[in-house]
Design a protein around this motif. Structure first.
Motif, PDB file in Angstrom:
ATOM      1  N   GLU A 170       5.962  19.850  -9.934  1.00 40.34           N
ATOM      2  CA  GLU A 170       4.836  19.102 -10.515  1.00 40.34           C
ATOM      3  C   GLU A 170       5.442  17.897 -11.034  1.00 40.34           C
ATOM      4  OE1 GLU A 170       1.692  22.740 -11.031  1.00 40.34           O
ATOM      5  OE2 GLU A 170       2.291  21.630 -12.557  1.00 40.34           O
ATOM      6  N   LYS A 171       6.441  17.995 -12.055  1.00 41.69           N
ATOM      7  CA  LYS A 171       6.903  16.872 -12.897  1.00 41.69           C
ATOM      8  C   LYS A 171       8.173  16.216 -11.940  1.00 41.69           C
ATOM      9  CE  LYS A 171       5.942  19.300 -17.361  1.00 41.69           C
ATOM     10  NZ  LYS A 171       6.507  19.732 -18.692  1.00 41.69           N
ATOM     11  N   ALA A 172       8.387  16.629 -11.029  1.00 42.05           N
ATOM     12  CA  ALA A 172       9.392  15.714 -10.140  1.00 42.05           C
ATOM     13  C   ALA A 172       8.870  14.389  -9.905  1.00 42.05           C
ATOM     14  CB  ALA A 172       9.842  16.585  -8.697  1.00 42.05           C
ATOM     15  N   ARG A 173       9.866  13.491 -10.239  1.00 42.17           N
ATOM     16  CA  ARG A 173       9.306  11.836 -10.009  1.00 42.17           C
ATOM     17  C   ARG A 173      10.082  11.348  -8.638  1.00 42.17           C
ATOM     18  NH1 ARG A 173       4.778  11.952 -12.831  1.00 42.17           N
ATOM     19  NH2 ARG A 173       5.124  12.822 -14.874  1.00 42.17           N
ATOM     20  N   LYS A 174       9.228  10.393  -8.328  1.00 44.31           N
ATOM     21  CA  LYS A 174       9.856   9.668  -6.847  1.00 44.31           C
ATOM     22  C   LYS A 174      10.435   8.552  -7.245  1.00 44.31           C
ATOM     23  CE  LYS A 174       5.830  11.922  -4.361  1.00 44.31           C
ATOM     24  NZ  LYS A 174       4.572  11.651  -3.691  1.00 44.31           N
ATOM     25  N   THR A 175      10.306   7.731  -8.248  1.00 44.26           N
ATOM     26  CA  THR A 175      10.688   6.441  -8.426  1.00 44.26           C
ATOM     27  C   THR A 175      11.542   6.475  -9.585  1.00 44.26           C
ATOM     28  OG1 THR A 175       8.697   5.720  -7.652  1.00 44.26           O
ATOM     29  CG2 THR A 175       9.863   4.149  -8.931  1.00 44.26           C
ATOM     30  N   GLU A 176      12.624   5.605  -9.481  1.00 41.11           N
ATOM     31  CA  GLU A 176      13.692   5.624 -10.596  1.00 41.11           C
ATOM     32  C   GLU A 176      14.212   4.181 -10.757  1.00 41.11           C
ATOM     33  OE1 GLU A 176      17.484   7.507 -12.605  1.00 41.11           O
ATOM     34  OE2 GLU A 176      17.042   8.360 -10.774  1.00 41.11           O
ATOM     35  N   ARG A 190       0.640   7.075 -11.161  1.00 45.82           N
ATOM     36  CA  ARG A 190       0.367   6.472  -9.822  1.00 45.82           C
ATOM     37  C   ARG A 190       1.378   5.592  -9.588  1.00 45.82           C
ATOM     38  NH1 ARG A 190      -0.695   6.588  -5.111  1.00 45.82           N
ATOM     39  NH2 ARG A 190      -2.300   5.203  -4.083  1.00 45.82           N
ATOM     40  N   ALA A 191       1.831   4.749 -10.561  1.00 44.96           N
ATOM     41  CA  ALA A 191       3.092   3.908 -10.056  1.00 44.96           C
ATOM     42  C   ALA A 191       4.168   4.483  -9.613  1.00 44.96           C
ATOM     43  CB  ALA A 191       3.302   3.164 -11.424  1.00 44.96           C
ATOM     44  N   ASP A 192       4.493   5.743 -10.347  1.00 42.26           N
ATOM     45  CA  ASP A 192       5.588   6.513  -9.641  1.00 42.26           C
ATOM     46  C   ASP A 192       5.467   6.937  -8.217  1.00 42.26           C
ATOM     47  OD1 ASP A 192       8.054   8.435 -10.163  1.00 42.26           O
ATOM     48  OD2 ASP A 192       6.453   9.668  -9.818  1.00 42.26           O
ATOM     49  N   GLU A 193       3.918   7.189  -8.032  1.00 41.44           N
ATOM     50  CA  GLU A 193       3.782   7.475  -6.354  1.00 41.44           C
ATOM     51  C   GLU A 193       3.972   6.525  -5.595  1.00 41.44           C
ATOM     52  OE1 GLU A 193      -0.087   9.026  -6.713  1.00 41.44           O
ATOM     53  OE2 GLU A 193       0.337  10.772  -7.700  1.00 41.44           O
ATOM     54  N   LEU A 194       3.718   5.317  -5.944  1.00 40.60           N
ATOM     55  CA  LEU A 194       3.863   3.964  -5.260  1.00 40.60           C
ATOM     56  C   LEU A 194       5.038   3.521  -5.113  1.00 40.60           C
ATOM     57  CD1 LEU A 194       0.496   2.212  -6.273  1.00 40.60           C
ATOM     58  CD2 LEU A 194       0.923   3.419  -4.114  1.00 40.60           C
ATOM     59  N   GLY A 195       6.185   3.647  -6.250  1.00 35.24           N
ATOM     60  CA  GLY A 195       7.303   3.090  -6.167  1.00 35.24           C
ATOM     61  C   GLY A 195       7.443   1.921  -6.912  1.00 35.24           C
ATOM     62  N   MET A 196       6.522   1.825  -8.159  1.00 37.10           N
ATOM     63  CA  MET A 196       6.405   0.724  -8.869  1.00 37.10           C
ATOM     64  C   MET A 196       6.878   0.956 -10.237  1.00 37.10           C
ATOM     65  SD  MET A 196       2.575  -0.664  -8.008  1.00 37.10           S
ATOM     66  CE  MET A 196       2.831  -2.425  -8.566  1.00 37.10           C
ATOM     67  N   ASP A 214       9.211  13.298 -22.248  1.00 36.85           N
ATOM     68  CA  ASP A 214       8.355  14.419 -21.978  1.00 36.85           C
ATOM     69  C   ASP A 214       7.995  14.596 -20.519  1.00 36.85           C
ATOM     70  OD1 ASP A 214       9.206  15.409 -24.630  1.00 36.85           O
ATOM     71  OD2 ASP A 214       7.181  14.834 -25.343  1.00 36.85           O
ATOM     72  N   ARG A 215       7.758  13.472 -19.964  1.00 38.74           N
ATOM     73  CA  ARG A 215       6.928  13.529 -18.592  1.00 38.74           C
ATOM     74  C   ARG A 215       7.859  12.975 -17.555  1.00 38.74           C
ATOM     75  NH1 ARG A 215       4.111  13.044 -22.808  1.00 38.74           N
ATOM     76  NH2 ARG A 215       2.080  13.729 -22.971  1.00 38.74           N
ATOM     77  N   GLY A 216       9.065  13.163 -17.864  1.00 37.62           N
ATOM     78  CA  GLY A 216      10.114  12.975 -16.886  1.00 37.62           C
ATOM     79  C   GLY A 216      10.119  11.561 -16.325  1.00 37.62           C
ATOM     80  N   TYR A 217       9.469  10.612 -16.821  1.00 41.83           N
ATOM     81  CA  TYR A 217       9.397   9.348 -16.212  1.00 41.83           C
ATOM     82  C   TYR A 217      10.853   8.729 -15.989  1.00 41.83           C
ATOM     83  CZ  TYR A 217       4.397   9.578 -16.725  1.00 41.83           C
ATOM     84  OH  TYR A 217       3.052   9.742 -16.625  1.00 41.83           O
ATOM     85  N   ARG A 218      10.985   7.939 -14.698  1.00 39.64           N
ATOM     86  CA  ARG A 218      12.300   7.211 -14.810  1.00 39.64           C
ATOM     87  C   ARG A 218      11.876   5.885 -14.147  1.00 39.64           C
ATOM     88  NH1 ARG A 218      17.032  10.603 -14.223  1.00 39.64           N
ATOM     89  NH2 ARG A 218      16.635  12.613 -15.056  1.00 39.64           N
ATOM     90  N   ASN A 219      10.873   5.656 -14.075  1.00 41.16           N
ATOM     91  CA  ASN A 219      10.173   4.262 -13.791  1.00 41.16           C
ATOM     92  C   ASN A 219       9.718   3.146 -14.802  1.00 41.16           C
ATOM     93  OD1 ASN A 219       7.958   5.773 -14.092  1.00 41.16           O
ATOM     94  ND2 ASN A 219       6.613   4.685 -12.504  1.00 41.16           N
ATOM     95  N   VAL A 220      10.131   3.656 -15.857  1.00 37.51           N
ATOM     96  CA  VAL A 220       9.768   2.830 -17.318  1.00 37.51           C
ATOM     97  C   VAL A 220      10.853   2.124 -17.833  1.00 37.51           C
ATOM     98  CG1 VAL A 220       8.727   2.950 -19.540  1.00 37.51           C
ATOM     99  CG2 VAL A 220       7.988   4.474 -17.473  1.00 37.51           C
ATOM    100  N   LEU A 221      10.575   0.766 -18.079  1.00 38.36           N
ATOM    101  CA  LEU A 221      11.231  -0.008 -19.069  1.00 38.36           C
ATOM    102  C   LEU A 221      10.592  -0.599 -20.309  1.00 38.36           C
ATOM    103  CD1 LEU A 221      12.174  -2.724 -16.375  1.00 38.36           C
ATOM    104  CD2 LEU A 221      13.580  -0.964 -16.850  1.00 38.36           C
TER     105      LEU A 221
END
Length: 382
Positions: free
Chosen positions: A40-46, A172-178, A212-219
Motif C-alpha cells: 500500500e505504501k509502495a511508491r511509483k515516482t522517484e 495522486r502526483a505519485d500515481e501520475l508521475g509528477m 513516514d509516507r514513503g514519498y520519493r517525488n518531493v523536493l
C-alpha cells in the motif's frame, strides 16, 4: 511405566508439532499482512538529480526531447499552485474566499477539484507544481496578510487537516508521475510560528512527514523568497537560511535524504551560502519584464562561488507573452533552466482566471492558462 512415558513423549511431540505449525501459520499471516501494508505504501515516482538534469524513475525528464534547438531533456517544467491546501483560520477574513456558486468557502472542494485537474496538466507536459504549507497571497500580491493560512502551528507541529489534504495531493502526483516542490514557510505567515526553535521543529516535522509516507517525488523549498524583508525569523533570511537547508540534508531515513533548496524574489541571483548547500537553485522571474534578463540571471547563477553542475529552475514567474518571439519561459529554456508558471487573478478578472487567487478554478479555464499549456505541450512534445 515405560509405556506411559512413551505415550507422554508422543503427546509432547504432537503438542510441539502443533505449536510449530501454528507459529508458522501465524508467521505467514503476519508476513502477508506486512507485505500488504508495504504494498500500500509502495511508491511509483522517484525524483533524482544527475548533474544539471532532473530524472524521474531513473530516466531524464522529457527523454530525448529538444525544441527549437534547445535541450528540454532533464528540465522540470512546473506551475505555482501553492493554495491547494488553503484554509483561513482567521474568522474576520475567512468570508473573503467564498465560491461564487455557493457563497461559501470549502477547503475540501478546493483540494478535490485540484486533484481532478491534475491529469490534464500532466497530459500537457507539466511534471511538477509548487505547494506551500503556508500558502501564498490569496490575492496574488498583498501589502498585508491578516488571514491565517498555515499548516504549521505556533509550536512547529503540523495541523492534521491541512496535512491530510496534502497527502491526497502527493498520493495522486505519485500515481501520475509528477513531482511536488513542497515549500515550508511563506513571508507574512511565518510570524504564526512563535520562535526559531519552533521553525526548526517545523522543518524536522515536515521532513519526517514525507519520510513516514514513503514519498520519493518531493523536493523541499525551505521558504518562498528568503530575501523578502517581511520574514520575522532571522533563520529564514538570506544570511542564515542555509542552516535550514543543511538541517534538511542532515535528516535521513534508511540512508535516504530529501533534495532541498530555497527561492529568492524576482530578479535576484542566489547567494553563495545557499548555492554551496542546495541541491538545486530556485529563481523567480517576477518583475523581470525583459526576457534577456531571465537568461542573464541563469548565467550569473552559474558563476556564483560554490556552484557546481546542478539544476536551475524558476518556480515562479508572472510574465507570459507566449505568442511573442521572445518571452520569459523561452529565455529560461535557452539557458537550460526549468520554468514555472505563476498566474493570479488580475484586476477585473473572474473566477476562471488565475491559480493563486482564492477561490480557484483549477481547470485550464482562461485564455492565459490555455496559452501556457498549449505552448508547454508544444515544447515538451506531449
Amino acid at each position: 511405566m515405560k509405556m506411559a512415558a512413551c505415550a507422554l513423549g508422543r503427546r509432547w511431540s504432537l503438542v510441539l508439532l502443533w505449536a510449530a505449525a501454528s507459529a508458522a501459520w501465524f508467521g505467514a499471516v503476519i508476513a502477508a499482512t506486512s507485505s500488504a501494508v508495504a504494498g500500500e505504501k509502495a511508491r511509483k515516482t522517484e525524483v533524482s538529480i544527475h548533474g544539471e538534469a532532473f530524472y524521474i524513475n531513473g530516466k531524464p525528464t522529457y527523454e530525448g526531447r529538444s525544441w527549437q534547438g534547445y535541450k528540454i531533456e532533464g528540465l522540470l517544467m512546473n506551475s505555482r499552485m501553492v493554495q491547494v491546501i488553503f484554509d483561513d483560520l482567521n474568522p474576520q477574513t475567512a468570508g473573503r474566499w467564498a465560491y461564487p456558486d455557493t457563497g461559501k468557502w470549502d477547503p475540501q472542494r478546493n483540494t478535490r477539484e485540484f486533484i481532478a485537474a491534475m491529469p490534464s496538466w500532466y497530459e500537457h507536459g507539466l511534471l511538477a507544481f509548487t505547494i506551500n504549507l503556508q500558502g501564498g497571497s490569496p490575492e496574488g500580491y498583498s501589502q498585508s496578510q491578516p488571514w491565517h493560512n498555515s499548516a504549521i502551528k505556533a509550536d512547529g507541529s503540523l495541523r492534521p487537516d491541512f496535512m491530510n489534504r496534502l497527502e491526497k495531493i502527493i498520493d495522486r502526483a505519485d500515481e501520475l508521475g509528477m513531482v511536488v516542490i513542497l515549500g515550508v514557510f511563506y513571508f507574512g505567515q511565518d510570524e504564526r510560528v512563535k520562535d526559531e526553535a519552533a521553525v526548526r521543529k517545523a522543518v524536522d516535522n515536515t521532513v519526517d512527514w514525507v519520510f513516514d509516507r514513503g514519498y520519493r517525488n518531493v523536493l523541499i523549498e525551505v521558504n518562498n523568497e528568503c530575501n523578502v524583508k517581511a520574514y520575522d525569523h532571522d533563520i529564514l533570511k538570506p544570511d542564515r537560511v542555509h542552516e535550514l537547508i543543511e538541517q534538511v540534508k542532515a535528516r535521513t531515513r534508511d540512508g535516504r535524504r530529501l533534495l532541498v533548496g530555497t527561492s529568492y524574489g524576482g530578479g535576484t541571483v542566489p547567494k553563495e551560502n545557499v548555492v554551496r548547500t542546495s541541491d538545486f537553485l530556485l529563481l523567480h522571474g517576477n518583475g523581470v519584464k525583459n526576457p534577456s534578463r531571465i537568461a542573464e540571471m541563469v548565467r550569473q547563477t552559474r558563476k556564483v562561488p560554490g556552484y557546481r553542475p546542478m539544476p536551475i529552475l524558476f518556480n515562479e514567474d508572472d510574465h507570459f507573452d507566449f505568442d511573442k518571439p521572445e518571452y520569459n519561459m523561452k529565455a529560461a529554456i535557452s539557458e537550460y533552466a526549468s520554468w514555472g508558471y505563476f498566474d493570479f487573478r488580475m484586476k477585473g478578472e473572474g473566477f476562471a482566471d488565475g491559480y493563486q487567487s482564492v477561490p480557484i478554478d483549477w481547470t485550464i479555464s482562461s485564455p492565459r492558462k490555455k496559452a501556457f499549456f498549449e505552448r508547454l505541450k508544444e515544447i515538451t512534445g506531449r
